[in-house]
Design a protein around this motif. Structure first.
Motif, PDB file in Angstrom:
ATOM      1  N   PHE A  91       0.900  -0.958   0.070  1.00 14.45           N
ATOM      2  CA  PHE A  91       0.019  -0.008   0.304  1.00 14.45           C
ATOM      3  C   PHE A  91       0.746   1.188  -0.085  1.00 14.45           C
ATOM      4  O   PHE A  91       0.707   2.184  -0.352  1.00 14.45           O
ATOM      5  N   ARG A 100      -8.003   0.731   0.722  1.00 15.77           N
ATOM      6  CA  ARG A 100      -7.264  -0.724   0.858  1.00 15.77           C
ATOM      7  C   ARG A 100      -6.677  -1.038   1.625  1.00 15.77           C
ATOM      8  O   ARG A 100      -6.518  -2.432   1.913  1.00 15.77           O
ATOM      9  N   PHE A 104      -7.244  -3.774   4.270  1.00 12.93           N
ATOM     10  CA  PHE A 104      -6.251  -5.168   5.504  1.00 12.93           C
ATOM     11  C   PHE A 104      -6.058  -5.438   6.172  1.00 12.93           C
ATOM     12  O   PHE A 104      -6.376  -6.389   6.729  1.00 12.93           O
ATOM     13  N   GLY A 107     -10.211  -6.665   7.525  1.00 12.96           N
ATOM     14  CA  GLY A 107      -9.511  -8.004   7.158  1.00 12.96           C
ATOM     15  C   GLY A 107      -8.764  -8.766   8.262  1.00 12.96           C
ATOM     16  O   GLY A 107      -9.439 -10.078   8.700  1.00 12.96           O
ATOM     17  N   PHE A 110     -10.743  -9.529  11.513  1.00 13.86           N
ATOM     18  CA  PHE A 110     -11.399 -10.507  11.353  1.00 13.86           C
ATOM     19  C   PHE A 110     -11.185 -11.683  11.215  1.00 13.86           C
ATOM     20  O   PHE A 110     -11.757 -12.606  12.074  1.00 13.86           O
ATOM     21  N   VAL A 111      -9.551 -11.803  10.504  1.00  9.09           N
ATOM     22  CA  VAL A 111      -9.224 -13.542  10.461  1.00  9.09           C
ATOM     23  C   VAL A 111      -9.381 -13.925  11.677  1.00  9.09           C
ATOM     24  O   VAL A 111      -9.027 -14.923  12.221  1.00  9.09           O
TER      25      VAL A 111
ATOM     26  N   MET B 249     -15.066  -5.575  -3.021  1.00 10.19           N
ATOM     27  CA  MET B 249     -12.915  -5.394  -3.145  1.00 10.19           C
ATOM     28  C   MET B 249     -12.748  -6.570  -4.017  1.00 10.19           C
ATOM     29  O   MET B 249     -11.226  -6.810  -4.269  1.00 10.19           O
ATOM     30  N   GLY B 287     -12.516 -14.023   5.490  1.00  4.41           N
ATOM     31  CA  GLY B 287     -11.646 -13.050   5.641  1.00  4.41           C
ATOM     32  C   GLY B 287     -10.338 -12.928   4.624  1.00  4.41           C
ATOM     33  O   GLY B 287      -9.484 -12.042   4.589  1.00  4.41           O
ATOM     34  N   VAL B 288      -9.904 -13.810   4.435  1.00  7.44           N
ATOM     35  CA  VAL B 288      -8.475 -14.584   4.232  1.00  7.44           C
ATOM     36  C   VAL B 288      -8.380 -14.215   2.460  1.00  7.44           C
ATOM     37  O   VAL B 288      -7.437 -13.164   2.084  1.00  7.44           O
ATOM     38  N   LEU B 290     -10.201 -11.388   1.606  1.00  9.77           N
ATOM     39  CA  LEU B 290     -10.590  -9.833   1.270  1.00  9.77           C
ATOM     40  C   LEU B 290      -9.061  -9.668   1.673  1.00  9.77           C
ATOM     41  O   LEU B 290      -8.923  -8.390   1.346  1.00  9.77           O
ATOM     42  N   VAL B 291      -8.339  -9.907   2.171  1.00  6.86           N
ATOM     43  CA  VAL B 291      -6.292  -9.605   2.653  1.00  6.86           C
ATOM     44  C   VAL B 291      -6.127 -10.052   1.579  1.00  6.86           C
ATOM     45  O   VAL B 291      -5.229  -8.969   1.166  1.00  6.86           O
ATOM     46  N   VAL B 294      -6.569  -7.569  -1.277  1.00  7.78           N
ATOM     47  CA  VAL B 294      -6.291  -6.407  -1.430  1.00  7.78           C
ATOM     48  C   VAL B 294      -4.730  -6.065  -1.155  1.00  7.78           C
ATOM     49  O   VAL B 294      -3.893  -4.972  -2.192  1.00  7.78           O
TER      50      VAL B 294
END
Lengths: 291, 314
Positions: A91, A100, A104, A107, A110-111, B249, B287-288, B290-291, B294
């Motif tokens: 980024f 983004r 990131f 995410g 959340f993960v 995304m 989630g995975v 998404l990461v 991006v």
């Protein structure tokens, strides 16, 4: 309404202790968001990760959670350095829009949470330590050690960071990164390397904050969400990038929350932080100690 | 393609989907299909603000829940048909979007993002402490089994969501091709330059927040009738916020096609994972992905396909 005097004093003391703990939770965000301008909303998730590590080692080996967290500092430091490296290459270097970067970290948050749910389930976990349970009594003031010990550790951590940031070359360089990257280059310091260390330090604080959290309250994976609002509220309230401001903001929020749950009931407490955040954003976005 | 043609084609496709589902005749297809459609609406709504103007909304769940709880409130207060509730839920969450935007949009983008997160928790606490709509225990909504002319009630809900999907996609595409859309794009690309050349950025951002929030509320309004039971933790579930971000995304944020592709893909994966393994695994995959997207494919699936086609022709 007649408010009993001792209830008031106890709520105030509990709020200050809570506030000191909040300061430890927030200081990582203060560095990453306030100084480095990296909106690391995953920080509370990593704090919960720290709680679970303290929990595992504590239940398996009976080691003190705070000791575990100190041993874990380098591990979290390395982890932070890796996360920053990914962030930088994906980024910052590309000059991608902040959108983004936010997604990131969202995410990652959340993960982390869902992975913890899958491994440990949604049951509340807690740790064993000699200072969980007993409390000191000074007249009518009640000082539970379960709150006092984390508050003291938090203040020590805070003081150490403040000294590091104001007294050492590296610390001053970190503060400088926020102000003038070109000037840093002129004194032959690489902004990227400094930012990486700073981010890694901010991540390392999550190990300690996590251990303190699980001493104060039982933890389950989604507890981190409650802290997102708190940490950003404190950060904005204290003024972005101001470490002393963070401490003051944390203490204020701790006291306000403590009064809210004493006089209106604990179910209203989560909204307090966010209410404060919205009010500060609306009326004084620079915060109390804003630059 | 003209907008009216687009709406006609979408309606035709929607009618075909409904006919196909009727022909397939399995109740589960309607239940699963409803969820997929609901996510298409949510993702499209998120993208109108997030994708077109570049402002991240983490509070999709809040807008969705405002729609859902508007329905619950009126269900207790004075029962109204669901299409009316959809409009009411949309208006209310649109207004909340406007207020939210007014508080935080004058600041940097990060503050808006954090503010939306804050909004979700404040609203959830309010609803949890509001006993009229069920409080923390939740509220039941008794729904009829049948709907005249259509048959089973779930088919009626499916049809409503299908109509809402066509509406949301048409709005998104319409915006993209209008002056409004170009205004949004200037904000996304360089807000300072846009401001300097006379684009009324604050007003445009407020319009985007209102439309986006309104559509999310509309998606949430039929939700209590779909489940029959709503509690704060389900209506404000973090998975709505995550999905609403992840779908555009992963699909691609610059056009209406991206959220559509992302929503169909992710919602299907989650339905499949929920049935075969567990719903936690489903959201973990989201989630995975998404990461991963991006970091590795910032332009999403639309960007990947576009790059691949350019690579072949060039």
């Amino acid at each position: 309404m007649e408010i009993p005097y001792d209830l008031l004093i106890n709520a105030l003391v509990a709020g200050l202790l809570l506030g000191a703990f909040y300061a430890a939770v927030t200081v990582g965000i203060s560095i990453s968001f306030g100084i480095l301008d990296i909106v690391n909303i995953a920080h509370p998730g990593f704090i919960i990760l720290g709680s679970y590590i303290a929990y595992i080692v504590n239940t398996r080996l009976g080691v003190d959670p705070i000791l575990v967290s100190i041993v874990m500092l380098p591990v979290f430091y390395m982890f932070g350095a890796i996360v920053y490296q990914v962030y930088y290459h994906s980024f910052e270097k590309r000059g991608e829009d902040p959108l983004r970067g936010l997604a990131f970290f969202f995410g990652l948050l959340f993960v982390t949470e869902v992975a913890l749910v899958i491994v440990f389930g949604v049951d509340y976990r807690y740790v064993q330590a000699p200072y969980i349970g007993p409390s000191l009594k000074f007249g009518m003031v009640d000082l539970p050690l379960r709150m006092l010990v984390p508050a003291v550790v938090a203040l020590v951590l805070f003081l150490a960071l403040q000294l590091f940031l104001t007294r050492t070359f590296m610390g001053r360089a970190i503060m400088g990164v926020a102000q003038d990257q070109l000037a840093l280059r002129l004194v032959a310091a690489s902004p990227t390397r400094i930012k990486r260390s700073a981010f890694a330090i901010s991540m390392a604080t999550a190990a300690v904050a996590g251990a303190l959290l699980i001493i104060i309250q039982p933890v389950e994976p989604s507890v981190g969400r409650e802290y997102i609002g708190r940490v950003f509220a404190i950060c904005v309230l204290g003024g972005l990038g101001s470490i002393p401001g963070t401490l003051v903001g944390a203490m204020m929020l701790g006291v306000i929350e403590s009064f809210t749950s004493t006089f209106y009931g604990p179910s209203w407490a989560p909204a307090v932080a966010f209410g404060v955040l919205l009010l500060v954003l609306a009326f004084r976005p620079a915060g109390l100690f804003g630059r | 393609m003209r907008s009216s043609t687009f709406v006609l084609i979408c309606t035709a496709i929607a009618a075909a989907v409904f006919a196909l589902a009727r022909w397939y005749g399995n109740e589960y297809a309607f239940f699963a299909g409803y969820v997929v459609l609901q996510f298409i609406v949510l993702a499209t709504a998120w993208n109108i603000l997030g994708g077109y103007t570049g402002y991240v909304n983490f509070g999709s769940a809040a807008f969705f829940a405002v729609g859902a709880y508007t329905s619950i409130f009126f269900h207790k207060f004075y029962p109204l048909p669901i299409p009316v509730l959809i409009v009411l839920g949309g208006v209310l969450s649109g207004l909340i979007g406007l207020g939210m935007g007014y508080l935080t949009l004058r600041l940097r983008g990060a503050f808006f993002a954090i503010g939306t997160l804050a909004l979700a928790v404040v609203l959830q606490t309010l609803v949890t402490n509001w006993t009229y709509v069920g409080g923390a225990r939740g509220a039941y909504v008794l729904r009829p089994n049948e709907m005249e002319f259509i048959g089973p009630y779930i088919q009626y809900l499916f049809l409503l969501m299908l109509a809402l999907t066509v509406f949301a996609l048409s709005v998104a595409r319409g915006i993209e091709r209008s002056q409004l859309g170009y205004g949004f794009a200037t904000i996304r690309d360089d807000e300072l330059a846009a401001e300097a050349s006379g684009v009324p950025t604050l007003r445009l951002k407020l319009i985007a927040t209102t439309i986006s929030g309104g559509l999310m509320g509309m998606a949430g309004a039929p939700f209590p009738y779909y489940l029959g039971y709503v509690q704060p933790s389900s209506a404000f579930g973090l998975e709505y916020a995550v999905n609403a971000i992840a779908m555009p995304m992963i699909g691609g944020t610059t056009s209406w096609v991206g959220p559509l592709i992302g929503a169909i893909l992710l919602a299907t994966i989650q339905q499949w994972a929920t049935v075969t393994i567990s719903s936690e695994l489903g959201v973990l995959i989201v989630g995975v992905l998404l990461v991963g997207f991006v970091v590795l494919a910032p332009k999403g699936i639309v960007g990947l396909v576009g790059g691949w086609r350019r690579g072949r022709s060039g």
